[in-house]
Design an enzyme around this catalytic site. Structure first.
Site, mmCIF file in Angstrom:
data_model
loop_
_atom_site.group_PDB
_atom_site.id
_atom_site.type_symbol
_atom_site.label_atom_id
_atom_site.label_comp_id
_atom_site.label_asym_id
_atom_site.label_seq_id
_atom_site.Cartn_x
_atom_site.Cartn_y
_atom_site.Cartn_z
ATOM 1 N N CYS A 2 -7.549 -8.866 -2.925
ATOM 2 C CA CYS A 2 -6.662 -9.419 -3.380
ATOM 3 C C CYS A 2 -8.231 -9.968 -4.445
ATOM 4 O O CYS A 2 -8.917 -10.358 -4.337
ATOM 5 C CB CYS A 2 -6.244 -11.086 -3.017
ATOM 6 S SG CYS A 2 -4.578 -10.948 -2.119
ATOM 7 N N ARG A 27 -7.572 -4.597 -7.506
ATOM 8 C CA ARG A 27 -7.908 -5.261 -5.894
ATOM 9 C C ARG A 27 -6.271 -5.282 -5.597
ATOM 10 O O ARG A 27 -6.289 -5.747 -4.189
ATOM 11 C CB ARG A 27 -8.446 -6.651 -5.880
ATOM 12 C CG ARG A 27 -9.744 -5.983 -6.277
ATOM 13 C CD ARG A 27 -10.764 -7.473 -6.389
ATOM 14 N NE ARG A 27 -11.015 -8.291 -5.134
ATOM 15 C CZ ARG A 27 -12.206 -7.619 -4.493
ATOM 16 N NH1 ARG A 27 -13.356 -6.602 -5.084
ATOM 17 N NH2 ARG A 27 -12.391 -7.804 -3.354
ATOM 18 N N TRP A 74 -2.546 -8.748 -3.066
ATOM 19 C CA TRP A 74 -2.007 -7.770 -2.022
ATOM 20 C C TRP A 74 -1.450 -7.862 -0.678
ATOM 21 O O TRP A 74 -2.023 -8.716 -0.064
ATOM 22 C CB TRP A 74 -3.468 -6.485 -1.739
ATOM 23 C CG TRP A 74 -2.786 -5.463 -1.592
ATOM 24 C CD1 TRP A 74 -2.404 -4.028 -1.677
ATOM 25 C CD2 TRP A 74 -2.815 -5.681 0.294
ATOM 26 N NE1 TRP A 74 -2.273 -3.419 -0.860
ATOM 27 C CE2 TRP A 74 -1.979 -3.522 0.326
ATOM 28 C CE3 TRP A 74 -2.783 -5.706 1.272
ATOM 29 C CZ2 TRP A 74 -2.179 -3.181 1.324
ATOM 30 C CZ3 TRP A 74 -2.687 -5.198 2.439
ATOM 31 C CH2 TRP A 74 -2.634 -3.723 2.781
ATOM 32 N N ASN A 100 -7.749 -15.164 -0.620
ATOM 33 C CA ASN A 100 -8.061 -13.665 -0.071
ATOM 34 C C ASN A 100 -8.363 -13.708 1.873
ATOM 35 O O ASN A 100 -9.504 -14.406 2.105
ATOM 36 C CB ASN A 100 -9.426 -13.095 -0.778
ATOM 37 C CG ASN A 100 -9.677 -11.522 -0.518
ATOM 38 O OD1 ASN A 100 -8.267 -11.041 -0.088
ATOM 39 N ND2 ASN A 100 -10.059 -10.544 -0.709
ATOM 40 N N GLY A 101 -7.444 -13.028 2.809
ATOM 41 C CA GLY A 101 -8.050 -12.842 3.788
ATOM 42 C C GLY A 101 -6.935 -12.779 4.263
ATOM 43 O O GLY A 101 -5.550 -12.882 3.822
ATOM 44 N N GLU A 490 -9.804 15.594 0.896
ATOM 45 C CA GLU A 490 -10.158 14.164 -0.541
ATOM 46 C C GLU A 490 -9.195 14.912 -1.762
ATOM 47 O O GLU A 490 -8.702 14.046 -1.522
ATOM 48 C CB GLU A 490 -11.234 14.944 -1.270
ATOM 49 C CG GLU A 490 -11.715 13.689 -2.178
ATOM 50 C CD GLU A 490 -11.624 12.021 -1.975
ATOM 51 O OE1 GLU A 490 -11.055 11.875 -0.465
ATOM 52 O OE2 GLU A 490 -11.286 11.642 -3.311
ATOM 53 N N LYS A 494 -6.402 12.197 -2.666
ATOM 54 C CA LYS A 494 -5.975 12.243 -4.385
ATOM 55 C C LYS A 494 -4.631 12.143 -4.564
ATOM 56 O O LYS A 494 -3.714 11.438 -4.674
ATOM 57 C CB LYS A 494 -6.879 12.619 -4.913
ATOM 58 C CG LYS A 494 -8.288 12.369 -5.049
ATOM 59 C CD LYS A 494 -8.395 11.483 -6.386
ATOM 60 C CE LYS A 494 -9.865 10.292 -5.484
ATOM 61 N NZ LYS A 494 -9.455 9.667 -4.142
ATOM 62 N N GLU A 497 -2.139 10.263 -2.796
ATOM 63 C CA GLU A 497 -2.752 8.547 -3.060
ATOM 64 C C GLU A 497 -2.460 7.922 -5.171
ATOM 65 O O GLU A 497 -1.364 7.234 -4.748
ATOM 66 C CB GLU A 497 -4.092 8.594 -3.719
ATOM 67 C CG GLU A 497 -4.695 7.144 -2.816
ATOM 68 C CD GLU A 497 -6.117 7.170 -3.418
ATOM 69 O OE1 GLU A 497 -6.971 6.207 -3.260
ATOM 70 O OE2 GLU A 497 -6.598 8.540 -3.626
ATOM 71 N N HIS A 513 -2.308 27.215 12.384
ATOM 72 C CA HIS A 513 -2.446 26.642 14.094
ATOM 73 C C HIS A 513 -1.048 25.937 14.076
ATOM 74 O O HIS A 513 -0.634 24.619 14.863
ATOM 75 C CB HIS A 513 -3.317 26.862 15.061
ATOM 76 C CG HIS A 513 -4.114 27.609 14.989
ATOM 77 N ND1 HIS A 513 -3.743 28.103 15.591
ATOM 78 C CD2 HIS A 513 -5.269 28.014 14.087
ATOM 79 C CE1 HIS A 513 -5.195 29.166 16.005
ATOM 80 N NE2 HIS A 513 -5.780 28.397 15.015
ATOM 81 N N LYS A 612 -7.853 -1.268 -4.541
ATOM 82 C CA LYS A 612 -9.002 -0.754 -4.922
ATOM 83 C C LYS A 612 -10.224 -1.357 -3.327
ATOM 84 O O LYS A 612 -10.872 0.744 -2.960
ATOM 85 C CB LYS A 612 -9.586 -1.049 -5.944
ATOM 86 C CG LYS A 612 -11.310 -0.818 -6.132
ATOM 87 C CD LYS A 612 -10.869 0.770 -6.414
ATOM 88 C CE LYS A 612 -11.970 1.594 -6.856
ATOM 89 N NZ LYS A 612 -12.214 2.834 -6.765
HETATM 90 O O1 M6R Z 1 -15.352 1.149 -1.324
HETATM 91 P P1 M6R Z 1 -15.222 1.667 -0.053
HETATM 92 O O2 M6R Z 1 -16.323 3.003 -0.546
HETATM 93 O O3 M6R Z 1 -15.517 1.354 1.267
HETATM 94 O O4 M6R Z 1 -13.436 2.282 -0.280
HETATM 95 C C1 M6R Z 1 -13.145 3.335 1.515
HETATM 96 C C2 M6R Z 1 -11.891 3.665 1.134
HETATM 97 O O5 M6R Z 1 -11.211 2.224 0.818
HETATM 98 C C3 M6R Z 1 -11.548 4.323 -0.680
HETATM 99 O O6 M6R Z 1 -12.716 5.674 -0.806
HETATM 100 C C4 M6R Z 1 -10.191 4.906 -0.414
HETATM 101 O O7 M6R Z 1 -9.878 5.465 0.725
HETATM 102 C C5 M6R Z 1 -9.421 5.153 -1.994
HETATM 103 N N1 M6R Z 1 -9.050 4.709 -2.649
HETATM 104 C C6 M6R Z 1 -9.644 6.493 -2.170
HETATM 105 O O8 M6R Z 1 -9.513 7.264 -3.840
#
Ligand code: M6R
Length: 617
Positions: A2, A27, A74, A100-101, A490, A494, A497, A513, A612
């Site tokens: 958050c 966030r 969040w 936050n938490g 990756e 992406k 995501e 496989h 984020k």
């Molecule tokens: O801040 P961090 O690099 O520790 O974050 C790790 C993951 O949460 C972050 O890389 C996430 O997978 C991203 N949204 C990827 O685009």
């Protein structure tokens, strides 16, 4: 996860808080709220959805107070509703709280508070914490160490709270004061001219001040417009360290770009230059790092490396594993930080730990780091955010130096992690058997990486056209081998995501496989095809897909000749050194997912359900 921002000063608090919340929206963006104290009462506005919704709601209120706080949520406990949005006010009206938490023992505390006559309007753990502060406040605790009753009641409450928190608290009868505390969630104090601020992220306050204090776990701060003091949960006074933020507000603005993700993709040549600046030896044959806090002699005794991270950062670790094993010939293990923290892995002596984290606040990565330290290992961190919790708790590390990354999808932070991983492999390799000549060629290649990325970015219009054609699909595969297998992972991450298109990453040969069962004319595959010995093996995998009518998008190194008609779409990348290849190959997969997301009208910078930095388990 958050976003938190609080303000005490001479200005009207609401516009400043809303501006801060907009910067923090990445966030968490399920709901947002603000509270100011005016006319002897808390005036609260909160709304589900984006900060823009909150702005409309605020227009209905006349929030003119000069201190207050705001929150972007969040959701953890309780659905996305106006009632569950923060701030929360205690049922006796005395205390307001943003959080936050996660408070893990909230159910037990709630039961207790119900017997004391407190009532609840939401399903959140935060409202429980808020009422517990009110309960302690009403009991008028004696202040210790010269602290106010307000601070003391927060301290007493937190002694009972299990879990994680970054909180800001206001008390009805303490105008002009904020109390803030943290355990596991970041908080930064901003010290302005006749005003004080607190936020979960520097970007929310950097327009007002560059003087900041990073609060540590277990600390409570008391803020007034002109003063601040910090104590611990155990009532000890803390001597604060005041830092200066080195970046300005312009660094976290979008400029002419449509999205932060687009801006950050195109910023990568400069980001890479910044990440490597001053980090090559004078003789041009190796890398050098200032903050590792570990001597070359100690490095030479290392027999194994262990890397822990989450999400995109873990993919960067996997590429680093490949490069260290190839160039330094030392075994490396990578693990999901979230698994490592619980699996009690047997660890051999002379293992050096690394964690990678853009934000430096990811709770699983932090916990993995603490677990390794608890077992007596040194942990170094690759991290982008100066002053983050991971940066402060690590034994040493390497900053990425790529400036704030705002887009939820990590791009420039990822390629800079790949670069730093490649530099580490070189550094360690040169301490072992990597020759001077190989080192010089390696350094020359890394120095050329920004230009190769610039060249690859010129493919953007072509990739945009391909994206238009694949945006209609529901499933995709990303396939690569060796150092490009993590890039396939990756690419798939992406795509999932930001485009909400289901995609899986696999080692190309592993596809037969199981995943091959998915192949049809409705499931395209993106192949990463470098030059070199492996190319014929990859072509065989492509033939297997082609013969099952699967559309193929090939990201191919220049100079590789694919059989005519094998790929439906081709994206060329420059031929390059093994250490640079993963960086260059990342560009088309980032652009592809970006343009597919744009084509599918997705909210690129705030993808559904994501935030984020993930500061809860
Ligand atoms: O801040 P961090 O690099 O520790 O974050 C790790 C993951 O949460 C972050 O890389 C996430 O997978 C991203 N949204 C990827 O685009």
């Amino acid at each position: 996860m958050c976003g938190i921002v609080g303000y005490v000063g001479k200005q009207k608090a609401t516009p400043l808080i809303l501006e801060g919340l907009k910067r923090l929206e990445y966030r968490g963006y399920d709901s947002a709220g603000v509270v100011v104290l005016q006319g002897g009462k808390f005036d609260v506005a909160k709304k589900i959805g984006r900060v823009a919704n909150l702005e409309k709601e605020v227009a209905q209120h006349h929030l003119s107070g000069t201190y207050g706080m705001g929150h972007t949520r969040w959701a953890t406990h309780g659905g996305v509703t106006d009632a569950n949005a923060h701030p929360h006010v205690s049922s006796d009206g005395a205390i307001a709280l943003i959080h936050n938490g996660v408070i893990e023992n909230y159910a037990k505390i709630k039961k207790f508070l119900l017997t004391k006559g407190y009532s609840f309007k939401s399903e959140t753990d935060t409202e429980v914490l808020c009422n517990l502060i009110a309960y302690h406040y009403a009991k008028e605790p004696l202040a210790t160490n010269g602290d106010s009753r307000f601070v003391e009641s927060v301290r007493r409450t937190l002694r009972h709270a299990e879990g994680t928190y970054g909180i800001v608290v206001m008390a009805l009868d303490a105008p002009g004061e904020l109390v803030t505390a943290r355990k596991g969630s970041p908080l930064i104090l901003g010290l302005g001219d006749g005003e004080s601020l607190v936020a979960s992220d520097v970007s929310a306050i950097v327009s007002r001040t560059q003087s900041v204090v990073y609060l540590k776990d277990g600390e409570i701060a008391h803020l007034t417009p002109k003063n601040f003091s910090i104590t611990t949960l155990g009532s000890d006074a803390v001597e604060p360290v005041i830092d200066t933020v080195t970046w300005s507000i312009a660094d976290s603005e979008m400029g002419e770009h449509a999205h932060f993700m687009e801006k950050e993709i195109f910023e990568q040549p400069i980001a890479l230059e910044n990440a490597m600046r001053g980090r090559f030896s004078e003789d041009g044959s190796t890398a050098q790092f200032g903050g590792l806090n570990i001597s070359a002699g100690e490095f030479r005794t290392i027999e194994r490396f262990m890397f822990c991270a989450c999400g995109t950062a873990l993919h960067a670790c996997m590429v680093t594993e490949h490069l260290i094993e190839s160039f330094a010939r030392i075994p490396v293990e990578c693990d999901y930080a979230s698994e490592f923290r619980y699996r009690n892995a047997p660890l051999i002596p002379n293992t050096l730990f690394f964690v990678m984290s853009q934000s430096g606040e990811t709770i699983d990565t932090l916990a993995a780091m603490r677990e390794a330290k608890r077992k007596g290992f040194k942990v170094l961190a690759v991290n982008n955010v100066v002053g983050s919790t991971i940066a402060r708790e690590a034994d040493g590390g390497i900053y990425q130096h790529v400036g704030p990354e705002v887009g939820v999808a990590s791009t420039k932070a990822f390629t800079s992690q790949l670069l730093i991983g490649a530099m580490l492999a070189l550094y360690i390799g040169r301490m072992r058997d990597l020759s001077f000549g190989s080192g010089v060629r390696y350094v020359t290649a890394l120095k050329g990486a920004p230009d190769l990325v610039r060249k690859t970015l010129l493919q953007a219009p072509h990739i945009r056209e391909i994206a238009k054609r694949i945006a209609k699909y529901h499933d995709m595969l990303f396939l690569g081998r060796l150092s490009l297998f993590p890039i396939a992972l990756e690419g798939a991450l992406k795509m999932k995501e930001i485009s909400s298109l289901h995609a899986e990453g696999y080692p190309a040969a592993e596809m037969k496989h199981g995943p091959i069962a998915l192949i049809s004319d409705q499931c395209p595959s993106v192949f990463l095809v470098p030059s070199g010995e492996i190319v014929n093996k990859i072509i065989s995998s492509m033939q297997e897909i082609k013969s099952r009518k699967g559309p193929i998008i090939a990201i191919v190194s220049e100079g590789v000749e694919l059989p005519a008609g094998l790929a439906d779409e081709t994206i060329l990348i420059p031929e390059c050194h093994e250490a640079v290849l993963p960086i260059v190959a990342s560009i088309p997969v980032q652009l592809l997912s970006y343009y597919v997301a744009v084509e599918r009208k997705c909210d690129v910078d705030k993808p559904r359900n994501l935030a984020k930095s993930v500061t809860v388990e």
